[in-house]
Design a protein around this motif. Structure first.
Motif, PDB file in Angstrom:
ATOM      1  N   THR A  28       0.842  -1.192   0.000  1.00 16.35           N
ATOM      2  CA  THR A  28       0.000   0.000   0.000  1.00 16.35           C
ATOM      3  C   THR A  28       0.879   1.244   0.000  1.00 16.35           C
ATOM      4  O   THR A  28       1.804   1.350   0.799  1.00 16.35           O
ATOM      5  CB  THR A  28      -0.904   0.025   1.257  1.00 16.35           C
ATOM      6  OG1 THR A  28      -1.659  -1.182   1.298  1.00 16.35           O
ATOM      7  CG2 THR A  28      -1.839   1.214   1.239  1.00 16.35           C
ATOM      8  N   TRP A  29       0.565   2.181  -0.886  1.00 17.11           N
ATOM      9  CA  TRP A  29       1.326   3.425  -0.997  1.00 17.11           C
ATOM     10  C   TRP A  29       0.477   4.603  -0.551  1.00 17.11           C
ATOM     11  O   TRP A  29      -0.707   4.665  -0.857  1.00 17.11           O
ATOM     12  CB  TRP A  29       1.779   3.651  -2.440  1.00 17.11           C
ATOM     13  CG  TRP A  29       2.812   2.662  -2.892  1.00 17.11           C
ATOM     14  CD1 TRP A  29       2.581   1.442  -3.447  1.00 17.11           C
ATOM     15  CD2 TRP A  29       4.223   2.810  -2.799  1.00 17.11           C
ATOM     16  NE1 TRP A  29       3.765   0.817  -3.718  1.00 17.11           N
ATOM     17  CE2 TRP A  29       4.799   1.642  -3.333  1.00 17.11           C
ATOM     18  CE3 TRP A  29       5.071   3.813  -2.333  1.00 17.11           C
ATOM     19  CZ2 TRP A  29       6.175   1.437  -3.406  1.00 17.11           C
ATOM     20  CZ3 TRP A  29       6.439   3.623  -2.409  1.00 17.11           C
ATOM     21  CH2 TRP A  29       6.976   2.450  -2.933  1.00 17.11           C
ATOM     22  N   LYS A  30       1.103   5.533   0.173  1.00 22.98           N
ATOM     23  CA  LYS A  30       0.438   6.772   0.580  1.00 22.98           C
ATOM     24  C   LYS A  30       1.360   7.939   0.292  1.00 22.98           C
ATOM     25  O   LYS A  30       2.591   7.823   0.409  1.00 22.98           O
ATOM     26  CB  LYS A  30       0.120   6.754   2.081  1.00 22.98           C
ATOM     27  CG  LYS A  30      -1.011   5.830   2.460  1.00 22.98           C
ATOM     28  CD  LYS A  30      -1.401   6.046   3.908  1.00 22.98           C
ATOM     29  CE  LYS A  30      -2.614   5.218   4.268  1.00 22.98           C
ATOM     30  NZ  LYS A  30      -3.026   5.478   5.657  1.00 22.98           N
ATOM     31  N   PRO A  31       0.786   9.100  -0.066  1.00 25.98           N
ATOM     32  CA  PRO A  31       1.646  10.276  -0.285  1.00 25.98           C
ATOM     33  C   PRO A  31       2.276  10.728   1.032  1.00 25.98           C
ATOM     34  O   PRO A  31       1.671  10.606   2.098  1.00 25.98           O
ATOM     35  CB  PRO A  31       0.685  11.333  -0.816  1.00 25.98           C
ATOM     36  CG  PRO A  31      -0.676  10.855  -0.486  1.00 25.98           C
ATOM     37  CD  PRO A  31      -0.620   9.381  -0.308  1.00 25.98           C
ATOM     38  N   ILE A  32       3.490  11.237   0.937  1.00 30.91           N
ATOM     39  CA  ILE A  32       4.163  11.769   2.120  1.00 30.91           C
ATOM     40  C   ILE A  32       3.605  13.162   2.377  1.00 30.91           C
ATOM     41  O   ILE A  32       3.671  14.020   1.493  1.00 30.91           O
ATOM     42  CB  ILE A  32       5.692  11.826   1.910  1.00 30.91           C
ATOM     43  CG1 ILE A  32       6.251  10.416   1.683  1.00 30.91           C
ATOM     44  CG2 ILE A  32       6.375  12.503   3.103  1.00 30.91           C
ATOM     45  CD1 ILE A  32       7.713  10.390   1.264  1.00 30.91           C
TER      46      ILE A  32
END
Length: 177
Positions: A5-9
């Protein structure tokens, strides 16, 4: 096996994101040059390097500026939320290279130090690079009933060091029977 899972920093939205596995990537985007030309930037995984303190670090770039950021801090920021004032990012399993979001938690400096002692990753006693005494020497200092100045001369240390040992300010964890 679950999907990453990727999330914006936070603060770097549209430029960088971080995964729950502890990887950082540069987002695909189009950059405008000063002369008006558009340059496509491809998505890519950033290669972390091992920083001086034993944590993985990546460089985040904004125009000509580069910012070194510890990976565990970026993962915690994206998956746990904003860090409360006075809190550290703790590695629950004691491995500073394991940056999975399930291994990270915010906590006080005292909790972080207690973790490092429990995991055996905090050097103390003879393991400390600045240690001048061995555990055996400290035990003999604790058992010695002479004046601090006399003990200090025998071991080549300051009388205040003897006092710190006797009052258990230093080497307090050492058992002396």
């Amino acid at each position: 096996m679950s999907k990453e899972t990727w999330k914006p920093i936070p603060g770097w939205e549209g430029y960088y994101s971080v995964s729950d596995c502890g990887r950082v990537r540069s987002e695909a985007r189009v950059m405008m040059r000063r002369n008006g030309r558009k340059i496509p930037i491809r998505e890519r995984i950033l290669k972390p390097y091992l920083g001086k303190r034993g944590y993985f670090v990546v460089y985040l770039k904004h125009y000509k500026n580069k910012f070194a950021r510890p990976v565990h801090v970026l993962v915690a920021l994206a998956f746990i939320g904003k860090r409360p004032a006075g809190q550290d990012v703790r590695h629950l399993n004691g491995n500073p290279l394991d940056n999975r979001h399930t291994n990270l938690l915010y906590g006080t400096r005292v909790e972080n130090i207690a973790d490092s002692i429990a995991h055996g990753t905090k050097p103390r006693g003879e393991q400390c690079s600045r240690a001048k005494l061995t555990e055996q020497q400290v035990v003999s200092i604790l058992r010695d009933s002479r004046l601090h100045i006399e003990i200090a001369k025998d071991f080549g240390i300051a009388p205040s060091t003897v006092s710190s040992i006797k009052t258990r300010k230093n080497w307090g964890w050492l058992e002396c029977n």
